[in-house]
Design a protein around this motif. Structure first.
Motif, mmCIF file in Angstrom:
data_model
loop_
_atom_site.group_PDB
_atom_site.id
_atom_site.type_symbol
_atom_site.label_atom_id
_atom_site.label_comp_id
_atom_site.label_asym_id
_atom_site.label_seq_id
_atom_site.Cartn_x
_atom_site.Cartn_y
_atom_site.Cartn_z
ATOM 1 N N TRP A 50 -11.450 1.301 7.831
ATOM 2 C CA TRP A 50 -12.058 -0.016 8.061
ATOM 3 C C TRP A 50 -12.440 -0.244 9.522
ATOM 4 C CZ3 TRP A 50 -13.749 -2.969 4.212
ATOM 5 C CH2 TRP A 50 -13.264 -2.677 2.924
ATOM 6 N N VAL A 51 -11.660 0.295 10.449
ATOM 7 C CA VAL A 51 -11.965 0.040 11.858
ATOM 8 C C VAL A 51 -12.873 1.136 12.418
ATOM 9 C CG1 VAL A 51 -10.973 -0.297 14.143
ATOM 10 C CG2 VAL A 51 -9.779 -1.142 12.125
ATOM 11 N N ARG A 63 0.935 6.718 10.998
ATOM 12 C CA ARG A 63 -0.133 5.732 10.814
ATOM 13 C C ARG A 63 -0.847 5.459 12.131
ATOM 14 N NH1 ARG A 63 1.239 -0.381 8.981
ATOM 15 N NH2 ARG A 63 2.083 -0.450 11.081
ATOM 16 N N LEU A 115 0.851 -1.189 0.000
ATOM 17 C CA LEU A 115 0.000 0.000 0.000
ATOM 18 C C LEU A 115 0.887 1.240 0.000
ATOM 19 C CD1 LEU A 115 -2.575 -1.068 2.739
ATOM 20 C CD2 LEU A 115 -2.841 -1.211 0.272
ATOM 21 N N LEU A 134 -5.948 3.225 6.063
ATOM 22 C CA LEU A 134 -6.574 1.903 6.092
ATOM 23 C C LEU A 134 -7.371 1.651 7.371
ATOM 24 C CD1 LEU A 134 -6.004 -1.098 4.455
ATOM 25 C CD2 LEU A 134 -5.226 -1.507 6.758
ATOM 26 N N ALA A 135 -6.700 1.782 8.521
ATOM 27 C CA ALA A 135 -7.387 1.475 9.775
ATOM 28 C C ALA A 135 -8.515 2.461 10.083
ATOM 29 C CB ALA A 135 -6.383 1.414 10.916
ATOM 30 N N MET A 148 -5.241 6.959 14.025
ATOM 31 C CA MET A 148 -6.334 6.320 14.761
ATOM 32 C C MET A 148 -6.693 7.137 16.000
ATOM 33 S SD MET A 148 -7.532 3.614 13.352
ATOM 34 C CE MET A 148 -8.166 2.444 14.549
#
Lengths: 434, 263
Positions: free
Chosen positions: B125-126, B170, B113, B121-122, B174
């Motif tokens: 999706w999360v 990254r 990626l 990504l997280a 979150m």
């Protein structure tokens, strides 16, 4: 000791390499004549290539294209070149190529397998070239597994619709139950509902719908299938279905759930431990003994299932190799971000594991595609079976090379395309050195 | 291990330890098979604390912080992270993991990626963040770690220091309340250690709760409010950095410090 002290005051400029290192001369020097031993090897190789080609090229091109039998072929050869040796009789291909491609498929229905093949290529496009093709085509891809059997076998349209309905029912059961009960239980019951629908209820529904609203096209029996078409049919199904099953088996083999793990290991090791030809005999002969009398379980469907299972077991091991090559840190990275098991598999692990396994996966694809010729042993008229049938005709008795050269060319085109595609895919997925 | 000098003055206005408990570990034990790796660990971390965990290799310091987001399973004792008790319930584990950021020694970026996709990504999706918002936030944090221009490259095209800064960005995407660092500079060339430490210092200045396993004693001295020394799976000594370095109490600590600071 000031002798060792050295300071560069001016950096050196880049210079063009000497002429003997670049261009055609440089290439020839490096690759063909880089020493006396290599020069001798080059000359020997060139002679060997010339020797082989000087035999084959005239055989291919100084040949007979129009004749009705091998005898007539030979007469023409004698008249033209004064010898029957070293000339191909392509007349047999000219005479029988439709049969070698389609077997005994009714000739006024040839458009159906051709349409199925064209649709296959269109349905594959969004998967193979995802970034160049509109993603709306994926609807066709989803419909293709139901469209293809309808085109090939014909019959009532309610058959494929009912088969598709099985998936809808299973999905419905899963979504309702997985919310009320647990996810796993919902999945099991959903699969169960689909299977019950297909095996028990679907037959009555199709019969009933057909008597109410008989829509359909002319039916073709499985024993009329044959030729290269059969190889493509079996190959596409085995390849298309074995990849997802292989992924599930590979994950199952790595699972922490003991029963799942040993079921997968047992399946993989059993299937890999048995020759494909044995499985095909089981499909053609033994399975009838176990099924209730009067069951009409199509021979091609049975062969498809066996080939799919066989290729899935190999696929699982290839993908397991890819999984094993991934560093543990990838799992930990995904875990530490809060991705759950399936998200981690789908977004992080599988894309990388499959990428690593591309050469192995494509080798398995090519292998299973060529193995479809084994069905000639259990009496299906695939392209090899047909070549024997053609020789059984007195007109073409005794002709071997031309038939096998043609068969070889057919398989080579498909297998070489797969191989080139895999190289393209590897290049495309290359994301810098790791 | 050298003591890397941190040149700039650290802004301590926001570096305040609150009374709120972020992590509470009581009576935790862990075994690898028969080997007792973590022995009776008791540790309370308050919101806003910056803790450096030091110790010889094999002392269990990495294992300790990996237990905090259940990358390793502990067999005895109780771990509570940000109000959630760590149990076998997968929902609790995923909740804690999404609240706790982790930075690894080997970065563990996803090589297939791009940098931007790694960061979004997280959240997508999360956290179910809309893509646009996730991308904006990712760019914000990439700017913070000073590599927004690399967003469309792949991890394999970046230097080690840049990769580690992406890994930090990254995690930050979150919006974690706690950050764990597992030897974040150990795999880096000396020239790149500083850029990663600078990023970590900035994070500390914003009041992030941090637990760092590291050998960077300069960082420990200047940024940490508490240094924990571990040996043979147990906490041997903990103190404020000034006291810890200048006046170590246990013999084991003295030996360790003399070895890593001796030359």
């Amino acid at each position: 000791m000031s002798d060792v002290s050295f300071v560069r005051t001016e950096m050196l400029q880049e210079q063009t390499p000497p002429a003997s290192e670049v261009g055609i001369i440089g290439w020839v020097r490096h690759n063909l004549f880089s020493g006396w031993f290599n020069s001798i090897l080059t000359l020997i190789s060139l002679y060997a290539i010339y020797y082989v080609l000087s035999g084959i090229v005239p055989w291919i091109f100084q040949s007979v294209w129009n004749a009705n039998s091998l005898t007539e072929c030979r007469e023409i050869m004698m008249a033209t070149w004064g010898s029957t040796h070293g000339h191909a009789c392509w007349a047999v291909i000219n005479d029988r190529w439709l049969q070698m491609l389609f077997g005994f498929y009714p000739d006024h229905l040839y458009w159906r397998p051709i349409l199925a093949l064209v649709l296959l290529l269109i349905a594959l496009a969004p998967i193979l070239y995802s970034e160049r093709v509109p993603s709306k085509l994926l609807y066709l891809t989803a419909a293709y597994p139901f469209l293809m059997p309808f085109l090939m076998w014909g019959g009532t349209i309610w058959g494929p619709i009912s088969a598709a309905l099985g998936f809808v029912i299973g999905w419905g059961v899963y979504t309702v139950l997985s919310k009320q009960l647990s996810g796993l239980l919902g999945l099991v019951l959903g699969v169960l509902a689909t299977v019950i629908w297909w095996l028990v209820l679907s037959g009555y529904v199709v019969g009933a719908m057909d008597s109410i609203l008989p829509i359909g096209i002319e039916a073709v029996q499985s024993r009329q299938f044959g030729g290269f078409m059969l190889a493509i049919l079996l190959g596409v199904v085995a390849i298309g279905v074995s990849l997802p099953i292989g992924i599930v088996l590979a994950l199952g083999r790595q699972s922490d759930l003991l029963i799942v793990k040993y079921l997968c290991v047992g399946f993989i090791e059993f299937i890999r431990g048995v020759p494909l030809i044995t499985l095909l005999f089981v499909a053609s002969l033994l399975l009838n003994l176990f099924l209730p009398p009067g069951t009409n379980f199509d021979i091609i469907l049975r062969v498809m299932i066996m080939m799919t299972l066989f290729s899935a077991a190999y696929m699982a091991e290839v993908i397991r190799g890819g999984l094993a090559a991934l560093p543990r840190g990838q799992y930990e990275g995904a875990d530490s971000l809060g991705l759950n098991y399936w998200q981690a598999q789908r977004l992080i692990i599988m894309p990388q594991a499959l990428k690593i396994s591309i050469p192995g996966i494509v080798s398995t694809f090519i292998g299973i595609f060529k193995d479809t010729t084994l069905v000639s042993i259990i009496g299906l008229f695939d392209v090899i079976g047909l070549s024997s049938a053609i020789r059984a005709d007195t007109a073409w008795n005794g002709i071997y090379w031309e038939l096998f050269a043609f068969i070889g060319a057919l398989f080579f085109v498909v297998c070489f395309s797969m191989s080139r595609y895999s190289m393209y895919l590897e290049r495309k997925l290359q994301t810098g050195h790791r | 291990m050298s003591e890397l000098a941190i040149e700039r003055e650290i802004d301590r206005t926001k570096m305040q330890v609150s009374d709120e408990v972020a992590i509470e570990i009581t009576g935790m034990n862990k075994w690898y098979g028969a080997f007792h790796v973590l022995r009776d660990i008791n540790l309370t971390v308050n919101q806003g604390e910056r803790i450096v965990i030091a110790g010889p290799s094999g002392s269990g310091k990495s294992t300790l912080i990996r237990c905090l987001n259940a990358l390793e399973e502990h067999q005895q004792g109780r771990i509570e992270v940000d109000g959630t008790v760590l149990s076998n319930d997968l929902k609790n584990i995923d909740k804690i993991r999404s609240e706790v950021g982790m930075v690894f020694q080997h970065f563990n970026l996803f090589p297939h990626l791009t940098i931007l996709e790694n960061c979004t990504l997280a959240p997508i999706w999360v956290r179910k963040t809309p893509r646009r918002e996730a991308e904006e936030r990712a760019m914000h944090f990439l700017e913070k770690v000073k590599i927004p221009e690399q967003a469309d490259k792949y991890p394999g095209q970046l230097s080690g220091g840049q990769q580690q800064r992406v890994a930090i960005a990254r995690s930050l995407c979150m919006m974690p309340r706690i950050m764990l660092f597992d030897e974040p500079t150990s795999a880096l060339d000396p020239e790149m250690i500083k850029e990663v430490l600078d990023t970590m210092i900035e994070l500390a200045e914003e009041g992030m709760t941090m637990l760092c396993v590291t050998h960077e004693m300069g960082f420990a001295r200047q940024v940490a409010n508490r240094v924990i020394f571990m040996d043979a799976g147990q906490i041997v000594e903990q103190n404020e950095p000034e006291e810890f370095f200048n006046n170590p109490q246990s013999e084991r600590t003295k030996l360790f410090l003399s070895q890593i600071l001796g030359h």
